[in-house]
Design an enzyme around this catalytic site. Structure first.
Site, PDB file in Angstrom:
ATOM      1  N   GLU A  27       0.825  -1.217   0.000  1.00 16.17           N
ATOM      2  CA  GLU A  27       0.000   0.000   0.000  1.00 16.17           C
ATOM      3  C   GLU A  27       0.853   1.257   0.000  1.00 16.17           C
ATOM      4  O   GLU A  27       2.053   1.219   0.294  1.00 16.17           O
ATOM      5  CB  GLU A  27      -0.928   0.001   1.204  1.00 16.17           C
ATOM      6  CG  GLU A  27      -0.179   0.065   2.527  1.00 16.17           C
ATOM      7  CD  GLU A  27      -1.057   0.521   3.680  1.00 16.17           C
ATOM      8  OE1 GLU A  27      -1.440   1.710   3.668  1.00 16.17           O
ATOM      9  OE2 GLU A  27      -1.346  -0.290   4.569  1.00 16.17           O
ATOM     10  N   LYS A  89      -6.196  10.308   0.744  1.00 11.78           N
ATOM     11  CA  LYS A  89      -6.241   8.948   1.278  1.00 11.78           C
ATOM     12  C   LYS A  89      -7.415   8.234   0.618  1.00 11.78           C
ATOM     13  O   LYS A  89      -8.569   8.619   0.811  1.00 11.78           O
ATOM     14  CB  LYS A  89      -6.407   8.995   2.795  1.00 11.78           C
ATOM     15  CG  LYS A  89      -6.425   7.638   3.472  1.00 11.78           C
ATOM     16  CD  LYS A  89      -6.586   7.824   4.977  1.00 11.78           C
ATOM     17  CE  LYS A  89      -6.681   6.488   5.696  1.00 11.78           C
ATOM     18  NZ  LYS A  89      -6.881   6.673   7.162  1.00 11.78           N
ATOM     19  N   LYS A 165      -5.477  -2.713  14.245  1.00  9.43           N
ATOM     20  CA  LYS A 165      -4.921  -1.726  15.164  1.00  9.43           C
ATOM     21  C   LYS A 165      -5.654  -1.803  16.489  1.00  9.43           C
ATOM     22  O   LYS A 165      -6.873  -1.911  16.533  1.00  9.43           O
ATOM     23  CB  LYS A 165      -5.005  -0.339  14.541  1.00  9.43           C
ATOM     24  CG  LYS A 165      -4.153  -0.206  13.276  1.00  9.43           C
ATOM     25  CD  LYS A 165      -4.276   1.165  12.657  1.00  9.43           C
ATOM     26  CE  LYS A 165      -3.375   1.290  11.431  1.00  9.43           C
ATOM     27  NZ  LYS A 165      -3.838   0.486  10.292  1.00  9.43           N
TER      28      LYS A 165
END
Length: 308
Positions: A27, A89, A165
């Site tokens: 990515e 993004k 996360k």
């Protein structure tokens, strides 16, 4: 995969795919939005190097001037890492409009997975998967769910990461993955990792202990389902954050979100920035170590999966 006006596969990646060699998607959001300037380019180059050292070809992905680039040259990688470039993004949702309007963006897990799949790449190495967000302090529930989960449900990509996360609702995230028939394989562990922490105490679907076992599981899964797979590889032990420090940083970060009214796609970057600053860089070192380890493991699996 043949390049088109909107999707360009680099000659090196195209040659590798045509020859049946292992290719690993990487990515670009980590580089454009997740790491400080200077360090991001260093990590981007190291990621590609560790993939090559493991016998596969790296394909860093980004959208530049309306073209989805599958495999970047040095100048393109430097552009992605330049904070002045102003790359958006991009989730999978954003790809169509960004490409059609000739704009630029760094790809998240969902966008990278989609573009990798379009190019014929089935293995992707990254840091931490997105998931179901925790409710903000004072709220009972959150409807904020990462597009990463829906993309894993829809595309047969193997995503190698260090779990989700730890700023997310991990139990809820695992429930969503189960609902969508996405296997969660633990690499040399029975417990799902939490990015900065090696274990959340929650179980994985199956344990696998080497790249050959992973490849066998991937092949079998793809014969029976169209969903992707998650390979959860814990952060290297020497970089794991102390639990007390981690929990304090998370509580502080959640309070910061509440005070600032932060929502949506800004939540994770704000929390991670707080972790980086308040841990004196320890979380940044952990982030770098785990993504490099995941890229290496992804390359080893890609080699096992390749017909050559």
């Amino acid at each position: 995969m043949t390049s088109t006006s909107h999707l360009n596969v680099s000659p090196e990646v195209a040659h590798a795919l045509a020859g049946g060699h292992g290719v690993v998607a990487l990515e670009s959001t980590l580089l454009a939005h997740g790491l400080p300037a200077g360090r991001n380019l260093e990590v981007g180059l190291r990621l590609e190097r560790v993939v090559r050292e493991a016998g596969a070809i790296p394909a860093t992905i980004a959208v530049l001037d309306g073209v989805a680039r599958i495999g970047l040259d040095r100048a393109q990688l430097e552009r992605v890492c330049d904070p002045g470039a102003g790359l958006a993004k991009l989730s999978r949702r954003d790809l169509g409009a960004t490409i059609a309007l000739g704009r630029c963006g760094a790809t998240t897990i969902s966008a990278t997975s989609a573009l990798a799949h379009a190019a014929g790449i089935g293995v992707f190495g990254t840091g931490g998967l997105g998931g179901v967000h925790l409710p903000l302090p004072g709220e009972q529930v959150s409807w904020d769910v990462s597009a990463d989960l829906g993309t894993l449900a829809a595309l047969p990509t193997l995503v190698v990461c260090s779990g989700v996360k730890s700023v997310l609702d991990i139990a809820a995230t695992l429930e969503v993955l189960e609902t969508h028939s996405v296997p969660v394989l633990g690499y040399r562990t029975e417990h799902f990792p939490g990015f900065y922490r090696r274990s959340t105490g929650l179980p994985v679907s199956q344990r696998v202990d080497d790249p050959a076992e992973v490849a066998a599981a991937v092949r079998a899964h793809r014969r029976h389902a169209g969903s992707g797979l998650l390979l959860a590889n814990p952060v290297p032990a020497e970089y794991e954050l102390d639990r007390a420090l981690h929990d304090r940083l998370l509580a502080e970060g959640m309070a910061k979100l509440r005070a600032g009214g932060v929502r949506g796609s800004d939540v994770t970057p704000v929390l991670l920035e707080h972790f980086h600053r308040a841990s004196a860089g320890a979380s940044l070192d952990a982030n770098e170590a785990l993504v490099l380890a995941n890229a290496r493991l992804a390359a080893e699996v890609a080699v096992e999966l390749s017909p050559r």
